[in-house]
Design an enzyme around this catalytic site. Structure first.
Site, PDB file in Angstrom:
ATOM      1  N   ALA A  97      -3.850   0.908 -19.601  1.00 52.60           N
ATOM      2  CA  ALA A  97      -2.856   0.596 -20.625  1.00 52.60           C
ATOM      3  C   ALA A  97      -2.841   1.624 -21.763  1.00 52.60           C
ATOM      4  O   ALA A  97      -2.276   1.356 -22.826  1.00 52.60           O
ATOM      5  CB  ALA A  97      -3.113  -0.796 -21.177  1.00 52.60           C
TER       6      ALA A  97
ATOM      7  N   HIS B  84      -2.848  -0.155 -28.709  1.00 55.42           N
ATOM      8  CA  HIS B  84      -4.163   0.497 -28.657  1.00 55.42           C
ATOM      9  C   HIS B  84      -4.063   1.852 -29.333  1.00 55.42           C
ATOM     10  O   HIS B  84      -3.220   2.665 -28.952  1.00 55.42           O
ATOM     11  CB  HIS B  84      -4.608   0.704 -27.207  1.00 55.42           C
ATOM     12  CG  HIS B  84      -4.517  -0.550 -26.398  1.00 55.42           C
ATOM     13  ND1 HIS B  84      -5.318  -1.645 -26.636  1.00 55.42           N
ATOM     14  CD2 HIS B  84      -3.695  -0.900 -25.396  1.00 55.42           C
ATOM     15  CE1 HIS B  84      -4.998  -2.610 -25.791  1.00 55.42           C
ATOM     16  NE2 HIS B  84      -4.004  -2.183 -25.022  1.00 55.42           N
TER      17      HIS B  84
ATOM     18  N   ASN C 184     -10.831  -3.109 -21.564  1.00 56.29           N
ATOM     19  CA  ASN C 184     -11.108  -2.118 -20.505  1.00 56.29           C
ATOM     20  C   ASN C 184     -10.666  -0.739 -20.974  1.00 56.29           C
ATOM     21  O   ASN C 184     -11.284   0.276 -20.649  1.00 56.29           O
ATOM     22  CB  ASN C 184     -10.359  -2.495 -19.226  1.00 56.29           C
ATOM     23  CG  ASN C 184     -10.980  -3.678 -18.530  1.00 56.29           C
ATOM     24  OD1 ASN C 184     -11.976  -3.542 -17.827  1.00 56.29           O
ATOM     25  ND2 ASN C 184     -10.415  -4.860 -18.742  1.00 56.29           N
TER      26      ASN C 184
HETATM   27  N1  LIG Z   1      -7.852  -0.571 -17.286  1.00 56.12           N
HETATM   28  C1  LIG Z   1      -6.946  -1.146 -18.061  1.00 56.12           C
HETATM   29  O1  LIG Z   1      -6.325  -0.518 -18.893  1.00 56.12           O
HETATM   30  C2  LIG Z   1      -6.658  -2.589 -17.891  1.00 56.12           C
HETATM   31  C3  LIG Z   1      -7.424  -3.375 -17.072  1.00 56.12           C
HETATM   32  N2  LIG Z   1      -7.141  -4.688 -16.915  1.00 56.12           N
HETATM   33  C4  LIG Z   1      -7.999  -5.465 -16.028  1.00 56.12           C
HETATM   34  O2  LIG Z   1      -7.394  -5.492 -14.738  1.00 56.12           O
HETATM   35  C5  LIG Z   1      -7.787  -6.675 -14.063  1.00 56.12           C
HETATM   36  C6  LIG Z   1      -6.547  -7.367 -13.496  1.00 56.12           C
HETATM   37  O3  LIG Z   1      -5.719  -7.755 -14.550  1.00 56.12           O
HETATM   38  P1  LIG Z   1      -4.588  -8.856 -14.337  1.00 56.12           P
HETATM   39  O4  LIG Z   1      -3.890  -8.656 -13.057  1.00 56.12           O
HETATM   40  O5  LIG Z   1      -3.798  -8.885 -15.569  1.00 56.12           O
HETATM   41  O6  LIG Z   1      -5.472 -10.187 -14.247  1.00 56.12           O
HETATM   42  P2  LIG Z   1      -5.016 -11.596 -13.641  1.00 56.12           P
HETATM   43  O7  LIG Z   1      -5.979 -12.588 -14.177  1.00 56.12           O
HETATM   44  O8  LIG Z   1      -3.572 -11.820 -13.860  1.00 56.12           O
HETATM   45  O9  LIG Z   1      -5.245 -11.396 -12.082  1.00 56.12           O
HETATM   46  C7  LIG Z   1      -6.506 -11.246 -11.507  1.00 56.12           C
HETATM   47  C8  LIG Z   1      -6.474 -12.011 -10.201  1.00 56.12           C
HETATM   48  O10 LIG Z   1      -7.639 -11.705  -9.446  1.00 56.12           O
HETATM   49  C9  LIG Z   1      -8.184 -12.929  -8.972  1.00 56.12           C
HETATM   50  N3  LIG Z   1      -9.611 -12.776  -8.711  1.00 56.12           N
HETATM   51  C10 LIG Z   1     -10.669 -13.106  -9.479  1.00 56.12           C
HETATM   52  N4  LIG Z   1     -11.813 -12.803  -8.855  1.00 56.12           N
HETATM   53  C11 LIG Z   1     -11.479 -12.287  -7.664  1.00 56.12           C
HETATM   54  C12 LIG Z   1     -12.219 -11.779  -6.557  1.00 56.12           C
HETATM   55  N5  LIG Z   1     -13.550 -11.771  -6.576  1.00 56.12           N
HETATM   56  N6  LIG Z   1     -11.552 -11.331  -5.489  1.00 56.12           N
HETATM   57  C13 LIG Z   1     -10.205 -11.335  -5.462  1.00 56.12           C
HETATM   58  N7  LIG Z   1      -9.446 -11.796  -6.466  1.00 56.12           N
HETATM   59  C14 LIG Z   1     -10.075 -12.257  -7.558  1.00 56.12           C
HETATM   60  C15 LIG Z   1      -7.895 -13.921 -10.075  1.00 56.12           C
HETATM   61  O11 LIG Z   1      -7.976 -15.252  -9.588  1.00 56.12           O
HETATM   62  P3  LIG Z   1      -8.406 -16.409 -10.631  1.00 56.12           P
HETATM   63  O12 LIG Z   1      -7.333 -16.417 -11.683  1.00 56.12           O
HETATM   64  O13 LIG Z   1      -8.452 -17.618  -9.772  1.00 56.12           O
HETATM   65  O14 LIG Z   1      -9.727 -16.008 -11.197  1.00 56.12           O
HETATM   66  C16 LIG Z   1      -6.462 -13.522 -10.419  1.00 56.12           C
HETATM   67  O15 LIG Z   1      -5.529 -14.097  -9.548  1.00 56.12           O
HETATM   68  C17 LIG Z   1      -8.541  -7.523 -15.097  1.00 56.12           C
HETATM   69  O16 LIG Z   1      -9.934  -7.336 -14.929  1.00 56.12           O
HETATM   70  C18 LIG Z   1      -8.128  -6.911 -16.413  1.00 56.12           C
HETATM   71  O17 LIG Z   1      -9.090  -7.118 -17.413  1.00 56.12           O
HETATM   72  C19 LIG Z   1      -6.062  -5.252 -17.509  1.00 56.12           C
HETATM   73  C20 LIG Z   1      -5.265  -4.511 -18.324  1.00 56.12           C
HETATM   74  C21 LIG Z   1      -5.533  -3.148 -18.626  1.00 56.12           C
HETATM   75  O1  LIG Z   2      -3.578  -4.387 -21.021  1.00 54.10           O
HETATM   76  C1  LIG Z   2      -4.003  -4.089 -22.144  1.00 54.10           C
HETATM   77  O2  LIG Z   2      -3.251  -3.943 -23.118  1.00 54.10           O
HETATM   78  C2  LIG Z   2      -5.448  -3.802 -22.358  1.00 54.10           C
HETATM   79  C3  LIG Z   2      -6.369  -4.694 -21.687  1.00 54.10           C
HETATM   80  O3  LIG Z   2      -6.111  -5.847 -21.419  1.00 54.10           O
HETATM   81  C4  LIG Z   2      -7.683  -4.153 -21.350  1.00 54.10           C
HETATM   82  O4  LIG Z   2      -7.935  -2.993 -21.667  1.00 54.10           O
HETATM   83  O5  LIG Z   2      -8.484  -4.886 -20.766  1.00 54.10           O
END
Ligand SMILES: NC(=O)C1=CN([C@@H]2O[C@H](COP(=O)(O)OP(=O)(O)OC[C@H]3O[C@@H](n4cnc5c(N)ncnc54)[C@H](OP(=O)(O)O)[C@@H]3O)[C@@H](O)[C@H]2O)C=CC1
Ligand SMILES: O=C([O-])CC(=O)C(=O)O
Length: 311
Positions: free
Chosen positions: A168, A264, A234
């Site tokens: 992000a 951010h 993250n």
């Molecule tokens: N690098 C970056 O800039 C960013 C990173 N992120 C990260 O990316 C990831 C995904 O974000 P987002 O899609 O919004 O999150 P969501 O919560 O919308 O989706 C994650 C999905 O993965 C499922 N899940 C949980 N554990 C497992 C597993 N062991 N195996 C398979 N599926 C699983 C969850 O199920 P359930 O809900 O049942 O747990 C949920 O459906 C998060 O960790 C988030 O923090 C997000 C934004 C920015």
């Molecule tokens: O999506 C965003 O804005 C940032 C976020 O959640 C993360 O870094 O985990």
């Protein structure tokens, strides 16, 4: 078996190199292999599996069957339960995996993680050991130095890569260059989100955030920040890993009532360069914590990997 023509005029089939100069029976052997290839194999598309079918995983999976379909095949999706990916997999025409083993049996070239840091810790090393490259959205899992090193070693052992998309934010390239210029550079990250985007974070310990006034909810290192707000910063860990590391990167998290975008701001400074990298983007409608930009950064990374020009 995959076969492709290398630029020097050599056919490569599995691990066997066959010279272009071969004729007669050998040539017909090569030709038979070519004719037995599926359409996808002939086109040499890369094969991808996605872990997580929430806000970001859904965008990535859809893009793999949409704008990236000429370069990639979406093999399947793994969810938190065997039921979770059934509907999206049906819609996208791919497999709904019931387990990591089922995913690994497909031998994907790339596994995209969009599931959370627990999934990275649980599955990361096994995916690499099976020979797949890993694209991580839950970069925060790498804040732990011991885990980061062990995952790096697993990748090296299997000659695989761990890709960290910009997520992000942007500007990780400039932070990396600045760190090379001056190991004592400074990085401070300010994350601003609406209160409901921060709700439920362990660092709040059940505290209700004000819906009227701005408040500083965290100030400390990126290492502490990701422990307290694992689904929010993250980006800060990605910035930290590009620069001076999670322990030496300062993070502030501010709750801003009414703020529509996740915002951010990264401030970096070394002896001769000063940068301010600000990214404000709308969160996903189904998950206010996550900016949709993060999913598109994976789509962009995949497109880059398939391009002759490398950013
Ligand atoms: N690098 C970056 O800039 C960013 C990173 N992120 C990260 O990316 C990831 C995904 O974000 P987002 O899609 O919004 O999150 P969501 O919560 O919308 O989706 C994650 C999905 O993965 C499922 N899940 C949980 N554990 C497992 C597993 N062991 N195996 C398979 N599926 C699983 C969850 O199920 P359930 O809900 O049942 O747990 C949920 O459906 C998060 O960790 C988030 O923090 C997000 C934004 C920015
Ligand atoms: O999506 C965003 O804005 C940032 C976020 O959640 C993360 O870094 O985990």
């Amino acid at each position: 078996m995959k076969a492709r023509l290398l630029s020097g005029g050599t056919w490569i089939c599995g691990k066997t190199n066959i010279s272009k100069r071969l004729t007669g029976p050998q040539f017909s052997f090569i030709f038979t292999i070519q004719n037995n290839l599926s359409k996808e194999d002939k086109e040499m598309k890369k094969r991808v599996s996605v872990i997580g079918c929430g806000a970001l995983g859904s965008i990535i999976a859809q893009s793999l069957t949409g704008m990236l379909r000429e370069q990639y095949i979406l093999l399947g999706i793994l969810g938190a339960t065997p039921q979770e990916p059934i509907k999206p997999a049906e819609e996208l025409g791919c497999k709904a995996y019931g387990s990591l083993e089922a995913l690994l049996a497909d031998t994907p070239d790339y596994v995209v993680e969009a599931a959370g840091s627990d999934a990275v810790r649980q599955y990361g090393a096994r995916i690499l050991a099976a020979g797949s490259n890993l694209i991580l959205l839950s970069v925060g899992a790498l804040a732990d130095e011991t885990f980061r090193h062990s995952l790096g070693q697993a990748a090296e052992k299997c000659d695989c890569k761990i890709y960290l998309p910009s997520g992000a934010i942007g500007g990780l390239d400039v932070l990396r260059a600045m760190r090379l210029m001056d190991k004592d550079m400074k990085i401070r990250v300010e994350n601003r989100k609406a209160p409901h985007s921060l709700e439920g974070a362990p660092g709040l310990a059940g505290k209700q955030l004000s819906i009227e006034r701005e408040e500083l909810v965290f100030s400390g290192s990126a290492l502490e920040a990701i422990r307290s707000f694992p689904k929010n910063v993250n980006v800060a860990v990605a910035a930290a890993l590009s620069g001076v590391g999670p322990e030496n990167t300062t993070v502030e998290i501010v709750s801003v009532p009414g703020l529509e975008e996740n915002s951010h701001c990264i401030y970096g400074q070394n002896k001769s360069v000063r940068v301010t990298l600000e990214t404000s983007s709308l969160p996903d409608p189904s998950n206010p914590r996550s900016s949709t930009l993060a999913a598109w950064s994976v789509v962009s990374l995949l497109q880059n990997l398939a391009s002759p020009f490398q950013f």
